[in-house]
Write a protein that holds these residues in place. Sequence first.
Motif, PDB file in Angstrom:
ATOM      1  N   LYS A  88       0.852  -1.196   0.000  1.00  0.00           N
ATOM      2  CA  LYS A  88       0.000   0.000   0.000  1.00  0.00           C
ATOM      3  C   LYS A  88       0.881   1.237   0.000  1.00  0.00           C
ATOM      4  O   LYS A  88       2.086   1.167   0.258  1.00  0.00           O
ATOM      5  CB  LYS A  88      -0.914   0.025   1.235  1.00  0.00           C
ATOM      6  CG  LYS A  88      -1.767  -1.213   1.398  1.00  0.00           C
ATOM      7  CD  LYS A  88      -2.780  -1.341   0.305  1.00  0.00           C
ATOM      8  CE  LYS A  88      -3.664  -2.564   0.540  1.00  0.00           C
ATOM      9  NZ  LYS A  88      -4.418  -2.946  -0.618  1.00  0.00           N
ATOM     10  N   THR A  89       0.277   2.388  -0.291  1.00  0.00           N
ATOM     11  CA  THR A  89       1.007   3.648  -0.251  1.00  0.00           C
ATOM     12  C   THR A  89       0.218   4.666   0.570  1.00  0.00           C
ATOM     13  O   THR A  89      -0.969   4.472   0.841  1.00  0.00           O
ATOM     14  CB  THR A  89       1.236   4.226  -1.668  1.00  0.00           C
ATOM     15  OG1 THR A  89      -0.029   4.434  -2.301  1.00  0.00           O
ATOM     16  CG2 THR A  89       2.102   3.310  -2.519  1.00  0.00           C
ATOM     17  N   ALA A  90       0.907   5.720   0.955  1.00  0.00           N
ATOM     18  CA  ALA A  90       0.284   6.841   1.657  1.00  0.00           C
ATOM     19  C   ALA A  90       0.922   8.116   1.120  1.00  0.00           C
ATOM     20  O   ALA A  90       2.074   8.101   0.679  1.00  0.00           O
ATOM     21  CB  ALA A  90       0.499   6.731   3.161  1.00  0.00           C
ATOM     22  N   SER A  91       0.183   9.204   1.169  1.00  0.00           N
ATOM     23  CA  SER A  91       0.728  10.484   0.703  1.00  0.00           C
ATOM     24  C   SER A  91       1.440  11.186   1.850  1.00  0.00           C
ATOM     25  O   SER A  91       1.250  10.863   3.028  1.00  0.00           O
ATOM     26  CB  SER A  91      -0.390  11.374   0.160  1.00  0.00           C
ATOM     27  OG  SER A  91      -1.200  11.840   1.230  1.00  0.00           O
ATOM     28  N   ALA A  96       1.438  13.313   7.461  1.00  0.00           N
ATOM     29  CA  ALA A  96       1.391  14.510   8.314  1.00  0.00           C
ATOM     30  C   ALA A  96       0.186  14.457   9.250  1.00  0.00           C
ATOM     31  O   ALA A  96       0.297  14.757  10.440  1.00  0.00           O
ATOM     32  CB  ALA A  96       1.359  15.773   7.448  1.00  0.00           C
ATOM     33  N   VAL A  97      -0.955  14.038   8.720  1.00  0.00           N
ATOM     34  CA  VAL A  97      -2.162  13.910   9.548  1.00  0.00           C
ATOM     35  C   VAL A  97      -1.932  12.849  10.625  1.00  0.00           C
ATOM     36  O   VAL A  97      -2.274  13.047  11.791  1.00  0.00           O
ATOM     37  CB  VAL A  97      -3.394  13.588   8.668  1.00  0.00           C
ATOM     38  CG1 VAL A  97      -4.588  13.171   9.513  1.00  0.00           C
ATOM     39  CG2 VAL A  97      -3.742  14.784   7.789  1.00  0.00           C
ATOM     40  N   ARG A  98      -1.336  11.717  10.249  1.00  0.00           N
ATOM     41  CA  ARG A  98      -1.094  10.626  11.203  1.00  0.00           C
ATOM     42  C   ARG A  98      -0.206  11.053  12.369  1.00  0.00           C
ATOM     43  O   ARG A  98      -0.354  10.552  13.474  1.00  0.00           O
ATOM     44  CB  ARG A  98      -0.438   9.438  10.510  1.00  0.00           C
ATOM     45  CG  ARG A  98      -1.365   8.640   9.643  1.00  0.00           C
ATOM     46  CD  ARG A  98      -0.636   7.436   9.088  1.00  0.00           C
ATOM     47  NE  ARG A  98      -1.378   6.863   7.983  1.00  0.00           N
ATOM     48  CZ  ARG A  98      -0.951   5.846   7.256  1.00  0.00           C
ATOM     49  NH1 ARG A  98       0.215   5.296   7.512  1.00  0.00           N
ATOM     50  NH2 ARG A  98      -1.687   5.382   6.272  1.00  0.00           N
ATOM     51  N   VAL A  99       0.748  11.955  12.098  1.00  0.00           N
ATOM     52  CA  VAL A  99       1.651  12.380  13.171  1.00  0.00           C
ATOM     53  C   VAL A  99       1.126  13.619  13.893  1.00  0.00           C
ATOM     54  O   VAL A  99       1.820  14.196  14.726  1.00  0.00           O
ATOM     55  CB  VAL A  99       3.109  12.596  12.682  1.00  0.00           C
ATOM     56  CG1 VAL A  99       3.691  11.303  12.144  1.00  0.00           C
ATOM     57  CG2 VAL A  99       3.217  13.721  11.676  1.00  0.00           C
ATOM     58  N   GLY A 100      -0.117  14.003  13.573  1.00  0.00           N
ATOM     59  CA  GLY A 100      -0.765  15.077  14.306  1.00  0.00           C
ATOM     60  C   GLY A 100      -0.424  16.482  13.859  1.00  0.00           C
ATOM     61  O   GLY A 100      -0.636  17.439  14.610  1.00  0.00           O
TER      62      GLY A 100
END
Length: 163
Positions: A88-91, A96-100
């Motif tokens: 899978k990939t992520a942008s 940035a959202v995942r790390v708050g």
Amino acid sequence: MGLYFYQTDIGKIGIAEQSGSITNLYFAEDPVPQDSDLCETPILKEAAQQLYAYLSGTIEEFNLPLAPAGTVFMKQVWASLCEIPYSKTASYKEIAVRVGNPKAARAVGLANNRNPIPIFIPCHRVVGANGSLTGYRGGLDLKQRLLIMEQRKAKIKADRDSI
């Protein structure tokens, strides 16, 4: 720091460790520290075995002690990269959202660029917001090759599991 080189399907790879944890991965064209002890330690041998298994498609996740040097933010980004599922990939924005910090996509890009342990910390799974391949220390060809390999292996496994 211990450093040892291995010949793989993707070229010569150097893996470094310090105090029993993997600290760096070097592609053939990367400069390596001249003060390293060229020796194969047990953790380097294990890292190489897992790298070979990953490249052959027999494992999807690494189980190694990793100790990348970086800022607190970089380490948060790298930890988040390790949560991107195989194939899978992520942008950058998603990371940035995942790390708050939703507005930190560029900072995520910089942390991604400075990842000292590519492949083991899968920065190759990070793509542009539109899905485009963006910079990779090992080159875009290698990034694409790793992503295609993961997607093919995942499809084969899914097909086999559906039988």
